[in-house]
Design an enzyme around this catalytic site. Structure first.
Site, PDB file in Angstrom:
ATOM      1  N   CYS A   8      31.390  40.178  37.839  1.00 33.88           N
ATOM      2  CA  CYS A   8      32.759  39.772  38.180  1.00 33.88           C
ATOM      3  C   CYS A   8      33.502  39.514  36.870  1.00 33.88           C
ATOM      4  CB  CYS A   8      32.790  38.579  39.133  1.00 33.88           C
ATOM      5  SG  CYS A   8      32.229  37.012  38.455  1.00 33.88           S
ATOM      6  N   ARG A  14      32.139  34.579  41.922  1.00 30.70           N
ATOM      7  CA  ARG A  14      31.598  35.602  42.815  1.00 30.70           C
ATOM      8  C   ARG A  14      30.228  36.117  42.405  1.00 30.70           C
ATOM      9  NH1 ARG A  14      36.848  39.272  42.511  1.00 30.70           N
ATOM     10  NH2 ARG A  14      36.733  38.339  40.442  1.00 30.70           N
ATOM     11  N   ASP A 117      38.847  37.117  44.832  1.00 30.81           N
ATOM     12  CA  ASP A 117      38.463  36.132  43.833  1.00 30.81           C
ATOM     13  C   ASP A 117      38.875  34.739  44.310  1.00 30.81           C
ATOM     14  OD1 ASP A 117      37.831  34.695  41.564  1.00 30.81           O
ATOM     15  OD2 ASP A 117      39.074  35.883  40.212  1.00 30.81           O
TER      16      ASP A 117
END
Length: 146
Positions: A8, A14, A117
């Protein structure tokens, strides 16, 4: 041994959640790590990411790291959280292009290639992201085990 790298942006939300979720599945012959395109080395996972993992009884112990040639070469499969992460890895590490997919792409999802996100969001937003990751990883596991 199958080696999977989740990627990420900052490696605090994440990808560490995805790493912890897959590790918690305890699949034989699967090793997993995570890294970030723009990670500050050594940071902990975000407070909400840690809370959501704890609430779901998913053990974790995370320190952020950057995507490097070593992590890219270590991985057999690189699963990114967004299309832009995939593009960045393919540009920076062209030799790895064939093993890079967005998590949604690899899991057979259509539509937007991006996992949202949660950075800066509420605990509820992190919980939604956790459940999305859990669902996508379950689909990815089916593909990995075939």
């Amino acid at each position: 041994m199958r080696r999977i790298l989740f990627v990420c942006t900052g490696n605090t939300c994440r990808s560490p959640m995805a790493e912890a979720i897959l590790q918690n599945k305890k699949i034989v012959d699967v090793e997993v790590r995570s890294a970030g395109i723009y990670a500050a080395i050594g940071s902990e996972a975000s407070a909400h990411a840690k809370q959501v993992l704890a609430d779901n009884q998913v053990p974790h112990n995370h320190r952020s790291q950057m995507v490097t040639v070593e992590t890219v070469d270590w991985a057999d499969l690189i699963l990114t959280m967004t299309g832009s992460h995939k593009w960045a890895i393919q540009q920076q590490f062209p030799h790895a292009g064939a093993k890079v997919y967005t998590l949604k792409e690899y899991s057979g999802e259509h539509g937007s290639p991006d996992v949202v996100d949660p950075y800066g969001g509420s605990l509820a937003v992190y919980e939604e992201t956790y459940h999305e990751l859990e669902r996508l990883i379950a689909k990815a596991i089916e593909k990995i085990q075939d």
